[in-house]
Design an enzyme around this catalytic site. Structure first.
Site, PDB file in Angstrom:
ATOM      1  N   SER A   1       0.828  -1.207   0.000  1.00 35.51           N
ATOM      2  CA  SER A   1       0.000   0.000   0.000  1.00 35.51           C
ATOM      3  C   SER A   1       0.857   1.250   0.000  1.00 35.51           C
ATOM      4  CB  SER A   1      -0.894  -0.002   1.248  1.00 35.51           C
ATOM      5  OG  SER A   1      -1.511   1.254   1.429  1.00 35.51           O
TER       6      SER A   1
ATOM      7  N   TYR B   1      -2.420  -0.088  10.074  1.00 40.37           N
ATOM      8  CA  TYR B   1      -2.601  -0.677   8.744  1.00 40.37           C
ATOM      9  C   TYR B   1      -1.314  -0.575   7.943  1.00 40.37           C
ATOM     10  CZ  TYR B   1      -3.910  -0.987   3.837  1.00 40.37           C
ATOM     11  OH  TYR B   1      -3.946  -1.313   2.495  1.00 40.37           O
TER      12      TYR B   1
END
Length: 310
Positions: A101, A126
């Site tokens: 990501s 995350y």
């Protein structure tokens, strides 16, 4: 070809099942309902299907959700990814491609974000789990010669997308006449990337197994490559867009003006993302080409059709 998902209720399961119905129309496609963190089930998947290439796009996603539900990220993104790595290791997988990501860039301020830059300062759990995935993949590339390719996706959007993403939330609110929350007063920028461009990048990389970088220097290490068969790429549109412009394009596509509630930057968010995609272009000759206007227009058309909006 087999797909694995647990169809959890992080968001509307009806949407997940509708997506799955599209996949089940493909000849030779099999679906396994299980969680990546189920060690025994994942071993059975690898034993039964003996894949040669594995694409792992499964994860507990979302920066903001990680603030209130941290354990979901460790279970899915760490334990689950370990089970994928172990399956690849023990069953002779020739290439593992996995989703990382743009969130891993965290507190970085050097633009555009480059896979050759250090990313040791994540600002959300995350992001930390996705960085951990890159480190775990490198370990398996180094110890077991498993070719791994990590793809740092930049703000993916488009038809069939997640309802917790801004485009989905904004579209629903505008059509229902409700105000939208505009964080960082609309001044943050995102490298919005249309789903078809993400898919094209993945497909082109399937047969591009990473090779060891024999000039890799441990005294001056390149984070994107290794002496092991390991590689990282950004997949982004290479054109950061301010949130206010994003909203304006959406308003034009919907033919309606949004009611805006301006708010400061939320914890865990970063003010800007911007992908350096030169390495991706060199590797497979591809750069995302979908404009924001084209991508949002396609999303709005899908949304109205799927939800029966006139």
């Amino acid at each position: 070809m087999a797909g694995v998902d647990n169809l959890n209720d992080y968001y509307d399961v009806t949407l997940k099942k509708a997506r799955l119905e599209q996949l089940q129309k493909l000849p030779g496609f099999s679906f396994i309902l299980t969680s990546l963190e189920d060690r025994e089930a994942m071993e059975n998947v690898f034993s039964s299907y003996q894949p040669t290439i594995v694409i792992n796009l499964a994860a507990q996603a979302g920066v903001r959700y990680s603030l209130s539900n941290p354990y979901a990220y460790i279970d899915s993104n760490i334990v689950g990814f370990l089970n994928v790595l172990e399956g690849c290791r023990h069953h002779g997988v020739e290439h593992l491609i996995y989703a990382s990501s743009s969130s891993v860039y965290g507190a970085n301020t050097k633009m555009p974000f480059s896979v050759h830059d250090n990313v040791d300062h994540p600002v959300s759990l995350y992001a930390a789990t996705k960085k951990a995935n890159e480190l775990m993949a490198h370990t398996y590339s180094h110890l077991y010669g498993l070719p791994t390719t990590g793809l740092r996706f930049f703000t993916v959007y488009g038809p069939w997308g997640r309802p917790d993403m801004a485009l989905f939330i904004f579209t629903k609110a505008i059509l229902e006449g409700r105000p939208i929350k505009v964080f960082n007063y609309g001044r943050m920028k995102r490298d919005f990337t249309y789903i078809d461009d993400i898919v094209e990048g993945i497909v082109r990389l399937l047969d591009k197994k990473p090779e060891p970088n024999h000039s890799w220097d441990s005294a001056n290490p390149d984070p994107a490559t290794s002496s092991a068969p390991y590689r990282l790429y950004n997949i982004g549109n290479n054109q950061p867009v301010e949130l206010n412009r994003f909203i304006a394009v959406l308003e034009a596509a919907l033919g309606r003006e949004a009611q805006k509630e301006y708010l400061p930057l939320q914890a865990g968010d970063v003010p800007e993302t911007y992908a350096d995609i030169d390495d991706l272009f060199v590797a497979v000759g591809f750069r995302p080409t979908t404009t924001l206007e084209e991508g949002i227009s396609k999303f709005v058309a899908w949304y109205k059709d799927f939800y029966g909006v006139k």
